[in-house]
Design a protein around this motif. Structure first.
Motif, PDB file in Angstrom:
ATOM      1  N   VAL A 187       9.653 -14.048   1.721  1.00 20.23           N
ATOM      2  CA  VAL A 187       8.204 -14.252   1.642  1.00 20.23           C
ATOM      3  C   VAL A 187       7.869 -15.284   2.709  1.00 20.23           C
ATOM      4  CG1 VAL A 187       6.255 -14.912   0.190  1.00 20.23           C
ATOM      5  CG2 VAL A 187       8.261 -13.818  -0.840  1.00 20.23           C
ATOM      6  N   VAL A 188       7.124 -14.864   3.690  1.00 19.51           N
ATOM      7  CA  VAL A 188       6.837 -15.689   4.857  1.00 19.51           C
ATOM      8  C   VAL A 188       5.402 -16.184   4.754  1.00 19.51           C
ATOM      9  CG1 VAL A 188       6.491 -15.489   7.344  1.00 19.51           C
ATOM     10  CG2 VAL A 188       8.502 -14.469   6.304  1.00 19.51           C
ATOM     11  N   SER A 189       5.198 -17.485   4.975  1.00 15.45           N
ATOM     12  CA  SER A 189       3.810 -17.942   4.910  1.00 15.45           C
ATOM     13  C   SER A 189       3.207 -18.113   6.311  1.00 15.45           C
ATOM     14  CB  SER A 189       3.688 -19.236   4.097  1.00 15.45           C
ATOM     15  OG  SER A 189       4.537 -20.194   4.637  1.00 15.45           O
TER      16      SER A 189
ATOM     17  N   ALA B 170       0.810  -1.229   0.000  1.00 19.75           N
ATOM     18  CA  ALA B 170       0.000   0.000   0.000  1.00 19.75           C
ATOM     19  C   ALA B 170       0.842   1.276   0.000  1.00 19.75           C
ATOM     20  CB  ALA B 170      -0.924   0.000   1.220  1.00 19.75           C
ATOM     21  N   SER B 171       1.962   1.254   0.704  1.00 17.12           N
ATOM     22  CA  SER B 171       2.643   2.515   1.036  1.00 17.12           C
ATOM     23  C   SER B 171       3.038   3.400  -0.149  1.00 17.12           C
ATOM     24  CB  SER B 171       3.868   2.227   1.914  1.00 17.12           C
ATOM     25  OG  SER B 171       3.439   1.712   3.150  1.00 17.12           O
ATOM     26  N   PRO B 172       3.548   2.836  -1.277  1.00 18.10           N
ATOM     27  CA  PRO B 172       3.967   3.750  -2.362  1.00 18.10           C
ATOM     28  C   PRO B 172       2.816   4.500  -3.012  1.00 18.10           C
ATOM     29  CG  PRO B 172       4.861   1.524  -2.673  1.00 18.10           C
ATOM     30  CD  PRO B 172       3.840   1.440  -1.594  1.00 18.10           C
ATOM     31  N   TRP B 173       1.581   4.034  -2.827  1.00 10.28           N
ATOM     32  CA  TRP B 173       0.444   4.646  -3.531  1.00 10.28           C
ATOM     33  C   TRP B 173      -0.132   5.838  -2.789  1.00 10.28           C
ATOM     34  CZ3 TRP B 173       0.730   2.981  -8.167  1.00 10.28           C
ATOM     35  CH2 TRP B 173       1.144   1.673  -8.419  1.00 10.28           C
ATOM     36  N   ALA B 174       0.248   5.992  -1.525  1.00 11.98           N
ATOM     37  CA  ALA B 174      -0.346   7.061  -0.713  1.00 11.98           C
ATOM     38  C   ALA B 174       0.137   8.428  -1.161  1.00 11.98           C
ATOM     39  CB  ALA B 174       0.012   6.848   0.752  1.00 11.98           C
TER      40      ALA B 174
ATOM     41  N   ILE C  45      -6.849  16.304  -3.744  1.00 13.70           N
ATOM     42  CA  ILE C  45      -5.667  16.715  -4.510  1.00 13.70           C
ATOM     43  C   ILE C  45      -4.524  16.924  -3.522  1.00 13.70           C
ATOM     44  CG2 ILE C  45      -4.713  18.512  -6.026  1.00 13.70           C
ATOM     45  CD1 ILE C  45      -7.623  19.125  -6.897  1.00 13.70           C
ATOM     46  N   MET C  46      -3.358  16.372  -3.850  1.00 22.65           N
ATOM     47  CA  MET C  46      -2.178  16.563  -2.975  1.00 22.65           C
ATOM     48  C   MET C  46      -0.953  16.794  -3.828  1.00 22.65           C
ATOM     49  SD  MET C  46      -2.345  13.343  -0.397  1.00 22.65           S
ATOM     50  CE  MET C  46      -3.915  12.549  -0.113  1.00 22.65           C
ATOM     51  N   GLU C  47      -0.321  17.921  -3.617  1.00 25.08           N
ATOM     52  CA  GLU C  47       0.930  18.176  -4.340  1.00 25.08           C
ATOM     53  C   GLU C  47       2.093  17.699  -3.482  1.00 25.08           C
ATOM     54  OE1 GLU C  47       1.217  22.146  -6.009  1.00 25.08           O
ATOM     55  OE2 GLU C  47       3.393  22.048  -5.750  1.00 25.08           O
TER      56      GLU C  47
END
Ligand code: FAD
Length: 364
Positions: free
Chosen positions: A176-178, A49-53, A248-250
């Motif tokens: 990658v942990v299951s 999720a984090s890069p899309w914020a 909107i966020m600059e």
């Protein structure tokens, strides 16, 4: 002395929550921290999720909740970073919040409900808080608030967090942990980890040993453009559907401007919907015509379209310790659409929980 007890800690997850927890814990005396993650800063994936914020600070937590506490405790550090640490890529931005009475009860109206309250708890936290005068409200808007917030350029900020962790000796490993039980054997020293910090966001729904069914996605679609807005307006709803919203966020440091969005609960769709993208752009330009100097959406210069899944959780974020297979885990996930703005508060809460575990061990 509790502080003299050596602690090997594995942080699972390298989103804003895992990285902030790792940074905070690695600054403590006697800790040795490994970060394990499937995705790291630089990756773009719908599971991350984090890069899309955006990301900005709009306190959504209702007064008296854990979320409100985490947001309250995060603001001072964000302000310090803006004032003193230019390489973190965070800047101040004026916020304008617009409320339409008819959005009450819709998914976006509920999302905004604490934010839009009269005399909200955060009015004494953020600078320049004021109620907007009727002449400042766009057509169809019933009330509004303004204050000074921040906007974080997550494309620069997440790698900056990694760099601060590296300075503190944190070791990063792809994994990658299951099942949560695997984490304890993955500390970089080769010794068993004493504590796992579970910062896997929405993936805690499927992670063995956790499988928290209170988690669900809140899909967000965005358009990143080169145009500048100079202000961060957000409105409680739209006439295009109860789960669509306009904001909107600059971003700081040339990060472009984020146009949003939507709040589609339980949708796992990873691909941008082109029709929704058009609606997002039209609404953004209508709300803020200066984006394109009055020239309409054709004058938007698009960098990319994106989709992220907010890790929503019934009852809010889970920040608590648990005994697990004779060891300790501290959970820190479920930060919905507020992971950045609650990140330092979350890391402080995790530190308190780690301290309480450390004190218990010291007495043994
Ligand atoms: P994530 O960023 O998803 O990171 C999870 C980490 O765990 C990743 O490294 C992943 O690889 C790892 N992981 C998961 N499972 C495993 C596994 N089994 N094995 C190994 N590794 C694993 N918040 C704000 O504060 N302000 C905003 O303006 C804002 N705007 C947003 C806009 C959009 C469109 C979206 C989608 C979100 C927004 N958010 C905002 C919310 C914010 O992005 C999230 O709350 C935050 O990113 C959650 O961070 P996280 O570290 O918990 O999870």
């Amino acid at each position: 002395m509790a502080n003299n007890v050596e602690m090997n800690i594995c942080v699972l997850g390298a989103g804003v929550i895992g990285l902030t927890c790792a940074l905070n814990l690695s600054a403590k005396r006697g800790t040795s921290v490994t970060v394990l993650a499937k995705h790291m800063p630089g990756d773009y994936d719908v599971e991350y999720a984090s890069p899309w914020a955006g990301a900005n600070f709009l306190p959504y937590g209702a007064e008296g909740t854990l979320l409100a506490q985490l947001e309250r405790e995060t603001w001072p550090e964000l302000q310090r970073l803006v004032n003193d640490v230019p390489d973190a890529a965070i800047h101040y931005q004026p916020v304008k919040l617009y409320n339409r009475a008819k959005d009450a009860g819709s998914p976006t109206g509920e999302w905004f409900s604490s934010l839009m309250k009269e005399n909200p708890w955060y009015q004494n936290l953020v600078p320049d808080f004021r109620v907007l005068s009727p002449s400042e409200l766009p057509e169809g808007v019933d009330s509004g608030k303004g204050f000074t917030s921040v906007c974080i350029n997550s494309a620069v900020y997440l790698p900056w967090l990694v760099s601060q962790c590296l300075k503190n000796g944190v070791v990063f490993k792809r994994a990658v942990v299951s099942h949560l039980s695997e984490v304890y054997g993955m500390h970089h020293t080769g010794k068993q980890a004493d504590i796992a910090i579970n910062c896997t966001g929405l993936s805690s729904l499927k992670l063995g040993g956790v499988m928290d069914t209170k988690l669900f996605p809140g899909r967000g679609q965005i358009v990143v453009v080169r145009n500048e807005a100079g202000v961060m307006p957000s409105i409680s709803g739209t006439d295009d559907g109860g789960d669509e919203v306009t904001y909107i966020m600059e971003r700081a440091a040339g990060g472009g401007t984020i146009l949003g969005g939507c709040f589609q609960k339980h949708s796992w769709e990873s691909q941008p919907d082109p029709n929704l993208a058009i609606r997002i752009m039209k609404r953004a330009v209508a709300l803020c015509p200066s984006l394109t100097n009055g020239k309409g959406i054709e004058a938007l210069s698009i960098i990319r379209h994106g989709v992220g899944l907010r890790p929503l959780r019934e009852g809010g974020p889970r920040v608590e310790k648990e005994r697990f297979d004779g060891k300790w885990v501290v959970h820190c996930y479920g930060h919905g659409g507020y992971g950045y703005q609650s990140s330092y508060g979350s890391a402080l809460e995790v530190e308190r929980l780690v301290d309480s575990i450390q004190n218990t061990r010291a007495k043994l």
